[in-house]
Write a protein that holds these residues in place. Sequence first.
Motif, PDB file in Angstrom:
ATOM      1  N   VAL A  60       0.844  -1.207   0.000  1.00 43.41           N
ATOM      2  CA  VAL A  60       0.000   0.000   0.000  1.00 43.41           C
ATOM      3  C   VAL A  60       0.884   1.264   0.000  1.00 43.41           C
ATOM      4  O   VAL A  60       0.647   2.200  -0.768  1.00 43.41           O
ATOM      5  N   ILE A  61       1.929   1.254   0.845  1.00 38.01           N
ATOM      6  CA  ILE A  61       2.795   2.445   0.915  1.00 38.01           C
ATOM      7  C   ILE A  61       3.516   2.666  -0.422  1.00 38.01           C
ATOM      8  O   ILE A  61       3.582   3.794  -0.923  1.00 38.01           O
ATOM      9  N   MET A  62       4.035   1.594  -1.002  1.00 41.24           N
ATOM     10  CA  MET A  62       4.760   1.767  -2.272  1.00 41.24           C
ATOM     11  C   MET A  62       3.813   2.241  -3.369  1.00 41.24           C
ATOM     12  O   MET A  62       4.193   3.019  -4.244  1.00 41.24           O
ATOM     13  N   ARG A  63       2.569   1.796  -3.312  1.00 40.95           N
ATOM     14  CA  ARG A  63       1.568   2.270  -4.288  1.00 40.95           C
ATOM     15  C   ARG A  63       1.269   3.756  -4.043  1.00 40.95           C
ATOM     16  O   ARG A  63       1.162   4.540  -4.994  1.00 40.95           O
ATOM     17  N   ARG A  64       1.175   4.120  -2.735  1.00 42.22           N
ATOM     18  CA  ARG A  64       0.949   5.545  -2.418  1.00 42.22           C
ATOM     19  C   ARG A  64       2.100   6.387  -2.948  1.00 42.22           C
ATOM     20  O   ARG A  64       1.931   7.550  -3.282  1.00 42.22           O
TER      21      ARG A  64
END
Length: 279
Positions: A60-64
């Motif tokens: 999720v963080i890398m996508r953000r």
Amino acid sequence: MSESCSHDCNSCGADCASRQSSPADLLEKPHELSHIKKVIGVVSGKGGVGKSMVTSMLAVIMRRREFRTAILDADITGPSIPKSFGIKEKAMGDGMGGIFPVETKTGIEMMSVNLLLENETTPVVWRGPIIAGTVKQFWTDVIWNDVDFMFVDMPPGTGDVPLTVFQSIPLDGIIVVASPQELVSMIVEKAVNMAKQMNIPILGLIENMSYASCPDCGKKINVFGESHIDETAAKYGLPVLAKLPIDPQLAKNCDQGVIELFEGDWMEHAADVVEELLK
Ligand SMILES: Nc1ncnc2c1ncn2[C@@H]1O[C@H](COP(=O)(O)OP(=O)(O)OP(=O)(O)O)[C@@H](O)[C@H]1O
């Protein structure tokens, strides 16, 4: 095999029939239409320590951060990732033996056995080689589009199945997730040694359920006793990537299928270390 065989191919140069394959020989090729830059395995010494949750949060963080991100759920007997993303749809084939991953609401590509089973409550009671073969197919038959970072939620433990996955998917690094109690046992040591034997760089350790914060005064409570991650990390010469609290909101996000909405900056350093892999 020569009569003087020591059964240690590392110390012998003979090219005999019983020579053990090197880990690199067992690596599988991804689907010809897949383009995957970096693959990170998330491992734990045993089940239930939050490995799937850490995998999901990192993705999720890398996508953000606007990277093209994917999750390969290799935890075949305990596949919890689709549920925490609220995914109900099934994966579709391309009619030629390939399978398309399913995309989450924010655009993370995902493959899990739960996206292939008719009913997600059906238990997977397959033997080890079938499980390992399924994971290999998630790598070889799934048409992963352009992926910057793929996170592999590895089967827990250090048995036959995780070993096969380690050998067949070319991992660029692994992250070890442990609970405070595991950190004082030999379970983490086993997971670390397994990665070392496979020559896969260990990016660092994450302690999950490290503490809980009092909702009234904010005081940190060490529910499972004092944290041991710093001394364990020092023992193996590994960095500490994160200390995650027990947070009822996180459990709620997983249960409600909205892990993509989680709040909290505990994992930012871990994400920085992952991001470095592309530089
Ligand atoms: N820090 C946390 N705060 C609150 N709940 C958590 C936390 N970590 C994990 N959980 C909850 O604990 C449960 C188990 O977590 P998870 O499925 O990630 O473990 P796992 O190590 O992947 O287990 P397995 O390998 O058996 O699948 C989940 O319901 C998850 O929501």
